[in-house]
Design a protein around this motif. Structure first.
Motif, PDB file in Angstrom:
ATOM      1  N   ASP A   1     -77.902  38.811  45.777  1.00 30.82           N
ATOM      2  CA  ASP A   1     -77.890  39.857  46.284  1.00 30.82           C
ATOM      3  C   ASP A   1     -76.403  40.664  46.117  1.00 30.82           C
ATOM      4  OD1 ASP A   1     -80.820  40.667  46.798  1.00 30.82           O
ATOM      5  OD2 ASP A   1     -80.448  39.138  48.634  1.00 30.82           O
ATOM      6  N   VAL A   2     -75.405  39.774  46.029  1.00 28.58           N
ATOM      7  CA  VAL A   2     -74.093  40.096  46.128  1.00 28.58           C
ATOM      8  C   VAL A   2     -73.591  40.528  44.956  1.00 28.58           C
ATOM      9  CG1 VAL A   2     -71.792  39.171  46.507  1.00 28.58           C
ATOM     10  CG2 VAL A   2     -73.712  38.331  47.853  1.00 28.58           C
ATOM     11  N   VAL A   3     -72.831  41.706  44.907  1.00 24.12           N
ATOM     12  CA  VAL A   3     -72.425  42.263  43.608  1.00 24.12           C
ATOM     13  C   VAL A   3     -71.100  42.073  43.625  1.00 24.12           C
ATOM     14  CG1 VAL A   3     -74.169  44.083  43.457  1.00 24.12           C
ATOM     15  CG2 VAL A   3     -72.205  44.692  44.572  1.00 24.12           C
ATOM     16  N   ALA A   4     -70.283  41.957  44.760  1.00 23.01           N
ATOM     17  CA  ALA A   4     -68.852  41.741  44.525  1.00 23.01           C
ATOM     18  C   ALA A   4     -68.364  41.155  45.823  1.00 23.01           C
ATOM     19  CB  ALA A   4     -68.004  43.100  44.356  1.00 23.01           C
ATOM     20  N   LEU A   5     -67.262  40.378  45.839  1.00 22.51           N
ATOM     21  CA  LEU A   5     -66.703  39.876  47.058  1.00 22.51           C
ATOM     22  C   LEU A   5     -65.245  40.530  46.998  1.00 22.51           C
ATOM     23  CD1 LEU A   5     -67.679  37.347  48.384  1.00 22.51           C
ATOM     24  CD2 LEU A   5     -65.825  35.796  47.485  1.00 22.51           C
ATOM     25  N   VAL A   6     -65.077  40.995  48.085  1.00 22.48           N
ATOM     26  CA  VAL A   6     -63.882  41.992  48.490  1.00 22.48           C
ATOM     27  C   VAL A   6     -62.908  41.730  49.359  1.00 22.48           C
ATOM     28  CG1 VAL A   6     -63.288  44.705  48.429  1.00 22.48           C
ATOM     29  CG2 VAL A   6     -65.381  43.871  47.648  1.00 22.48           C
ATOM     30  N   THR A   7     -61.608  41.900  48.986  1.00 24.87           N
ATOM     31  CA  THR A   7     -60.736  41.403  50.065  1.00 24.87           C
ATOM     32  C   THR A   7     -59.362  42.340  49.830  1.00 24.87           C
ATOM     33  OG1 THR A   7     -59.421  39.428  51.094  1.00 24.87           O
ATOM     34  CG2 THR A   7     -59.442  39.640  48.551  1.00 24.87           C
ATOM     35  N   VAL A   8     -58.417  42.009  50.610  1.00 24.77           N
ATOM     36  CA  VAL A   8     -56.934  42.771  50.465  1.00 24.77           C
ATOM     37  C   VAL A   8     -56.291  41.950  49.345  1.00 24.77           C
ATOM     38  CG1 VAL A   8     -55.791  41.263  52.091  1.00 24.77           C
ATOM     39  CG2 VAL A   8     -54.979  43.576  51.575  1.00 24.77           C
ATOM     40  N   ASP A   9     -55.487  42.753  48.485  1.00 24.11           N
ATOM     41  CA  ASP A   9     -54.767  42.508  47.461  1.00 24.11           C
ATOM     42  C   ASP A   9     -53.979  41.264  47.494  1.00 24.11           C
ATOM     43  OD1 ASP A   9     -52.775  43.716  48.845  1.00 24.11           O
ATOM     44  OD2 ASP A   9     -52.197  45.106  47.096  1.00 24.11           O
ATOM     45  N   VAL A  10     -53.084  41.035  48.802  1.00 25.72           N
ATOM     46  CA  VAL A  10     -52.308  39.912  48.834  1.00 25.72           C
ATOM     47  C   VAL A  10     -53.370  38.469  49.111  1.00 25.72           C
ATOM     48  CG1 VAL A  10     -50.383  41.082  49.956  1.00 25.72           C
ATOM     49  CG2 VAL A  10     -52.229  40.277  51.445  1.00 25.72           C
ATOM     50  N   LYS A  11     -54.618  38.610  49.181  1.00 26.44           N
ATOM     51  CA  LYS A  11     -55.332  37.330  49.371  1.00 26.44           C
ATOM     52  C   LYS A  11     -56.225  37.261  47.924  1.00 26.44           C
ATOM     53  CE  LYS A  11     -54.300  36.445  53.504  1.00 26.44           C
ATOM     54  NZ  LYS A  11     -53.779  34.821  53.905  1.00 26.44           N
ATOM     55  N   GLY A  12     -55.788  38.154  47.024  1.00 27.72           N
ATOM     56  CA  GLY A  12     -56.641  38.320  45.547  1.00 27.72           C
ATOM     57  C   GLY A  12     -56.457  36.964  44.783  1.00 27.72           C
ATOM     58  N   GLN A  13     -55.374  36.258  45.116  1.00 28.67           N
ATOM     59  CA  GLN A  13     -55.252  34.833  44.282  1.00 28.67           C
ATOM     60  C   GLN A  13     -55.418  33.670  45.228  1.00 28.67           C
ATOM     61  OE1 GLN A  13     -54.735  34.694  40.975  1.00 28.67           O
ATOM     62  NE2 GLN A  13     -54.917  36.872  41.278  1.00 28.67           N
ATOM     63  N   GLU A  14     -55.975  33.777  46.304  1.00 31.12           N
ATOM     64  CA  GLU A  14     -56.035  32.834  47.223  1.00 31.12           C
ATOM     65  C   GLU A  14     -57.241  31.954  46.838  1.00 31.12           C
ATOM     66  OE1 GLU A  14     -55.413  30.263  50.203  1.00 31.12           O
ATOM     67  OE2 GLU A  14     -54.235  31.934  50.210  1.00 31.12           O
TER      68      GLU A  14
END
Length: 126
Positions: free
Chosen positions: A33-46
């Motif tokens: 059911d998930v269409v996206a995981l979303v986070t803050v940009d500074v965590k985008g490469q975590e």
């Protein structure tokens, strides 16, 4: 479903996935059911967050702290504001595109039963 995720640096993918799955279960939803995981940009490469999105087979979407800070949330955190510049990552990330918050911020369980290193919230896409 949109899954908002926040995490401390170096978090393991298993901790991210474990909380995501638990929160989806709480919402009565599954990984499909998930269409996206979303986070803050500074965590985008975590690595743990990137790996979790990959395991779920969904895109990882990021927003800058200013955009997330503008989203009203029920559980703001001064700790998050100090760490990444927004009072909410998980809830704001889940809600940034509109929609309905189904599961508010949850925190993973760490070693010894204390608070873990991941936060997660789920919203129905708007």
């Amino acid at each position: 479903m949109i899954v908002g995720v926040g995490a401390r640096a170096g978090v393991a993918p298993d901790e991210v996935l474990g909380l995501v799955r638990a929160v989806l279960d709480e919402a009565g939803a599954g990984a499909g059911d998930v269409v996206a995981l979303v986070t803050v940009d500074v965590k985008g490469q975590e690595p743990g967050i990137v790996a979790a999105a990959g395991a779920l087979g969904v895109p990882l979407v990021t927003y800058d702290a200013g955009t997330l800070a503008a989203v009203p949330v029920p559980h703001p955190s001064e700790g998050a504001r100090g760490a990444v510049g927004t009072p909410s990552v998980a809830e704001a990330a889940a809600l940034v595109g509109g929609g309905e918050l189904l599961v508010p911020k949850r925190i993973s369980t760490g070693a010894g039963g204390g608070a873990g290193r991941v936060t997660c919230a789920v919203a129905r896409a708007g």
